[in-house]
Design an enzyme around this catalytic site. Structure first.
Site, PDB file in Angstrom:
ATOM      1  N   SER A 166      34.182  44.428  34.088  1.00 11.37           N
ATOM      2  CA  SER A 166      35.255  45.403  34.309  1.00 11.37           C
ATOM      3  C   SER A 166      36.061  45.601  33.042  1.00 11.37           C
ATOM      4  CB  SER A 166      36.223  44.925  35.397  1.00 11.37           C
ATOM      5  OG  SER A 166      35.520  44.603  36.545  1.00 11.37           O
ATOM      6  N   GLU A 249      39.200  35.186  42.640  1.00 18.38           N
ATOM      7  CA  GLU A 249      38.875  36.607  42.646  1.00 18.38           C
ATOM      8  C   GLU A 249      38.721  37.100  44.081  1.00 18.38           C
ATOM      9  OE1 GLU A 249      35.273  37.569  40.623  1.00 18.38           O
ATOM     10  OE2 GLU A 249      35.620  39.730  40.779  1.00 18.38           O
TER      11      GLU A 249
END
Lengths: 394, 359, 394, 359
Positions: A166, A249
């Site tokens: 990302s 996460e």
């Protein structure tokens, strides 16, 4: 409790005095988020000021120890801070993979020197991090990774390729899984290392998603030099660090299932599609699906409060993070399915100012990744079956 | 079961679209904004095959076939997301114009040369029983005043079939694309098609028919949209099956994982039901049966639900690759969303079904 | 088509003349069904007459060859007969595992002698059959069966135990899977045999179900003599016969998903729970579930027509029977969930005349077996994954 | 999270019911028609433990605790299907009588000696906003006329709390079991409990409170029914998990099949949500929060849906054995059905939730 009340009063006063008015409006798009980093261009002076003021108190990472730049708050105090920020609609001063993911891993597995070096710049939003886990062809199967680190004495030479990194094209540093022992069985022989994205041999290429956006990159390593002092945790035991970090996460993605301060979907739908004489949404079948969703969202929020708190306090099985990740991801997908239904045909637009650049459709498509990123829903169910249900062979 | 002729037609259409309109063609049309969301060459080729004019009488240059055949073409087109104006023009406009007196335009339709936009919805809603667009008699024809949104194939259209209310209730009207008092703005939609928003201020129009025609026109459109979604589900399921059989993870093909096997098997059953339900609705339409209204609503609801499941499972089972623009599942997902919404989404169809059953 | 029209006219006239009025009322309970068999007690003279008349024409097994007592009708003619019977609401003259299951297997695998011996009494409802497949501990895993047949020259001696033998306590004969070669791998070494339930050594014990009823039995074999002439198909290849027969059973259970001539659920619900001012069922959320069900039921009926016809004509993959079995069973369970919801609290009653002996609740509970009997839903999905989707390792 | 005291209470209750009221006890009560559907010994033992009087003020011999504690006891009772009148008498009657003036009866409730039936529904429907049962003032008390169905624990009850309408709207009334003008017929229900149908013809009654009390009483009952269903789901899921871990088929434990693993894991998540939602609703009730009405409806809808899934999966995963009367999953399935129906089923709760959210 009295101490907490005092903390609340102080916090409220400080926020009132220090949070700029423009930082109290909803985040309308990704552009409104402050990601920090070496090359970050602040959208406004207020955005910069808000980050600096919060970072100075360590409140961009409220529960981290003050010695590493954090806020040093207790869990209850941090909760008060969140509540008080929510009360005035304050934006997060910093959106940061460093705070959410790398920081907790460093606090648990890092050396004292690593903590002193890396944590304070994260708190101040000076260094933006990205995550190098997945590889092409590996998908959910992290243990089969092939990016190779060759031992050269005081450093490694890393060659290979990552995918789904990302914002790799905007990140300053990467935390990355590399294979340091090619002979070891799959989960072993993997190490967790950190390096600068400006190191020679690192390159990135954005991946366009079905939403038309490119938050992800392919990242290529061609003879990249990585200092051994930037190894986190034990050599060949990077899997432990990665697993710990994935838990964080997951909890974060799971929280997407929660619609903080969002307007009820039923209200939005009624506005666009009308109400019947009894004041009910004029589409009975959509209304029924909305009610099913709202019931599930209520129960999920309750579970997030209950289990989220227990997880944070270490009083829940770590695999409970998978419960929140799985359900939160599926729920967020449902939310956007319903938003598309409530949006009528206008929600089909892909471009133009009227539809804010096709925001409804693009956001809807983006949520389809929720059940893939951070471990697929299938992987979460496997984890639950194995660790929480203790089913054989799971 | 299909008749022999119908089986042959489906095979021919399947072969035609696989060759002339693979998924890559929709991608090209999407990326080429000047296409206006349709591929003119494909539409003409469909004219040559007799597909564009499937419902146009033979006397007017068409194939003179019925709802089942139209549905089979839509089904085949759905499998590869063929970017043609078949639903708007080949199915619905052809049905609207069937009243007669439009031989030349029917001929152009059958040749795949005309594109006629579909102007039913208003304010982003499909609510054909609450039309605010008004028609007033004027000389030989009439004049329309109101606004339309989500006009299918509205960017490429030469003319529009417009649903509006007059003294007798709901009716269908033909408005030329260049008519006075008509303003058109176009929107790029998520599947790469381009719709229009129309503002009508006393635009001249020709009346095509009243409530009965509206009903038939909507039913035919819904049934063929159901057929296209069934084909779409088949198409994307084929991709998923291939992926499950070949993609490896944890050292084995992912199709070996029983959880995925059961989900894929369930989806297979659902697609069987969607296809059977759609064919049944088309047959009942053809027979003008009393329960056709229920059947059409049920078929579109079912096809919409099943195709939604098919695209969601496709993206999920393709994993990260399924999320990328370069892979095909996302295109199927976008088109499915549009087809489900068209002429009333699955929720609205279920509502119609419940009312048809009297509860 | 002209021939078929003539057949329809004849059939209609014959049914009008021969179907007693009391046999044109709905089957209200199991007691109204005619199962036939040596010990069957007819509920009425009409019931007996109706069976005898239909059997005389072979119309209890319309598509079987006339030489074995069947009706000798074509598929289309049989369909006309079904339609004409449905038109006047005629009850089935005979409910028979012999007709549904054993007959088709004998027609395919039986010797000429076996067909002549066993088929005509089935058509006439003189012999009632039961099925001996499942064994305790084996469940869906038929191949692991352990009932053993020991070779004694012209006969076998059978020892073992079966479970889920429907109506074994009322059946005259059994068709039964036994292991004739204990050395062979699982699916091999199994044979399909027939024997009289009055043979010494056969005993049965009913199993009470959660519905409070006992349609099933445990069946015990203790030194039971079975003549070798009653072997159907090849020795040690009984698995083929069983699979063929299971296909028929599946299609039959699948058809339960179809509600022939049943009143729409929404109407029943509205009668009990009321309507709103717009005439809609007064419980919007239940109404939404009913609409979902009706949509699925419509599509399933269409698939049953389409695929059922293709299966019968041998123009569909045999595994398509699993599609119908799976979906039909799940749909029938849903139907009864909805019937319970529509029934209000009265549907919770378990006894008494008011609730017809708790019929609603007991029928609801009975349907839970639909997805277990005749191969579980999980087994059907495995079959579909393997034979229709060709997934690896399925 | 639960407080330390609450955690201890849940543990104590869990241990108590596991020992004193295993599933076999419900089976015994069911098979012994003279039990009237409850186990009197268990109810007295619950009195001794302070469970029966959890909501009764300490001054009246109870434990003086709140909704959360009542819910925890219901949850523990649900795990083993304990056949006590806790919901009707310990929770709802206690709440109805809380207005005061009934010290003696509250004492009997707290001791597990009194059973009070719950007369809300009429004509097989839960529609407390459309009561046809009427109350008229008469001397010091009033008189009730009407009919009630599905009166929970109505066979064993010494008295009834009856919902009826008077001039001020809905209210709650206490009617003695032996009152003049009261006729009671009893029904055996599917879970072995025994309800009553009441015919009231001017039966003397004592008014306990009006619309506010009705609201509180219903909310508390619904939240505790949700708690009992959550416990029921936990209990039957534990059986299923054990079955999956031990039962072998095709040579391996069936819990190795990934399709079953994923379904079980999904169900586990659902039960987590049901529990969290129920606890949250109980806490909001305790705090008398504005959004308690929504939360209670949502919690009961969620618990009902989840418990339904849990019993269905239990029967299915147990295979043929799950269908037999001698196995326990069927008992859970029957009890679940009753609890879901009680005070409005999941469909009705979702309707209440949607209204509370204003759409």
């Amino acid at each position: 409790m009295i101490e907490l009340d005092a903390f609340r009063a102080e916090t409220r006063a400080w926020l009132e005095a220090n949070c700029p008015a423009s930082m109290r409006t909803p985040v309308a798009s990704e552009e409104d988020m402050c990601w920090g980093g070496r090359d970050f261009v602040f959208q406004s002076q207020d955005q910069r000021l808000w980050l600096e003021r919060m970072a100075a108190r360590g409140w961009t990472a409220p529960e981290w120890p003050a010695e590493y730049g954090g806020g040093g708050l207790s869990h209850d105090q941090a909760q008060v801070l969140r509540e008080e920020m929510a009360r005035i609609g304050a934006r997060p001063p910093l959106v940061s993979f460093g705070v959410w993911m790398l920081g907790p891993a460093l606090l648990k597995y890092g050396t004292e020197e690593q903590k002193r070096k890396f944590l304070p710049p994260i708190v101040r939003g000076e260094i933006r991090w990205c995550q190098g886990y997945s590889e092409p062809g590996a998908g959910s199967d992290l243990a089969s990774l092939q990016t190779r680190a060759e031992d050269r004495g005081d450093h490694w030479i890393v060659d290979g390729q990552k995918i789904w990194t990302s914002y790799a094209d905007q990140a300053d540093w990467i935390f990355c899984l590399v294979r340091t022992d090619p002979e070891a069985p799959k989960h072993l022989g993997i190490s967790f290392v950190l390096f600068d994205m400006k190191t020679p041999g690192v390159s990135t290429r954005p991946i366009t998603l079905i939403s038309g956006k490119s938050p992800f990159c392919e990242t290529f390593f061609d003879g990249v030099r990585v200092e051994k002092e930037n190894l986190v945790g034990e050599l060949n035991r990077g899997w432990d660090v990665a697993k710990y970090l994935l838990g964080h996460e997951r909890a974060m993605i799971g929280a997407m299932g929660q619609a903080a301060n969002a307007r009820p979907l039923g209200e939005l739908a009624a506005e666009r599609l009308g109400r019947d004489d009894a004041g009910r949404l004029d589409q009975p079948m959509l209304r029924a699906r909305l009610a099913e969703f709202d019931v599930d969202a209520f129960a999920f929020d309750a579970a997030l409060e209950e289990t989220g708190a227990a997880l944070a306090a270490g009083r829940a099985h770590p695999a409970m993070a998978s419960v929140l990740k799985y359900y939160g991801a599926e729920l967020n997908k449902r939310r956007h399915e319903l938003l598309m239904a409530a949006g009528g045909s206008d929600a089909l637009e892909w471009e133009g100012a009227r539809s804010n650049g096709g925001a409804a459709a693009r956001d809807w498509l983006r949520t389809k990744a929720n059940s893939i990123e951070g471990g697929t829903s299938e992987v979460q169910l496997n984890i639950i079956a194995k660790h929480l249900l203790r089913l054989p062979g799971a | 079961m299909l008749t022999e002729e119908q089986t042959l037609l489906l095979e021919a259409a399947g072969g035609f679209f696989a060759e002339q309109a693979p998924v890559a063609l929709r991608r090209r049309v999407r990326d080429d904004r000047k296409s206006k969301g349709v591929d003119a060459g494909l539409w003409r080729a469909m004219g040559e095959m007799g597909f564009a004019g499937v419902l146009v009488p033979e006397a007017d240059g068409g194939s003179g076939l019925g709802p089942v055949e139209a549905g089979l073409i839509a089904l085949a087109a759905g499998r590869t997301l063929a970017p043609s104006p078949f639903l708007s023009s080949g199915v619905m406009a052809a049905a609207a114009l069937a009243g007669g007196g439009e031989a030349e335009r029917l001929g152009a339709l059958a040749a795949g040369e005309a594109v006629i936009g579909l102007a039913v919805d208003e304010e982003g809603r499909h609510a054909p029983d609450r039309l605010t667009c008004q028609a007033e008699a004027s000389g030989n024809g009439c004049r329309l005043t109101g606004a339309k949104t989500f006009v299918l194939d509205g960017a490429a259209a030469d003319a529009f079939v417009v649903a509006a209310a007059d003294a007798e209730g709901a009716g269908l009207f033909l408005v030329e694309g260049g008519a006075d008092g008509l303003t058109r703005e176009t929107d790029v939609l998520l599947d790469g098609s381009q719709s229009a928003r129309l503002a009508l201020e006393g635009a001249p129009a020709q009346r095509l028919g009243g409530a009965d025609l509206v009903e038939r026109f909507l039913s035919l459109g819904r049934a063929c949209a159901a057929a296209e979604m069934t084909g779409l589900a088949e198409g994307v399921f084929a991709l998923t099956g291939e992926h499950l059989r070949t993609r490896k993870q944890f050292g084995v093909e992912i199709g070996r994982f029983q959880a995925l096997q059961h989900r894929a098997a369930h989806l297979f059953c659902e697609i069987e039901l969607a296809r059977a339900g759609t064919l049944k609705a088309l047959r009942l339409l053809e027979a003008d049966a009393a329960d056709a209204a229920f059947a059409v609503a049920a078929a579109k609801a079912k096809a919409g639900q099943v195709a939604a499941l098919a695209v969601q499972e496709a993206v999920q089972m393709h994993g990260g690759m399924g999320m990328t623009d370069e892979a095909d599942p996302g295109l199927y997902m976008k088109r499915q969303r549009l087809l489900d919404r068209l002429l009333g989404d699955a929720d609205q169809q279920r509502e119609l079904a419940a009312r048809a059953l009297g509860y």
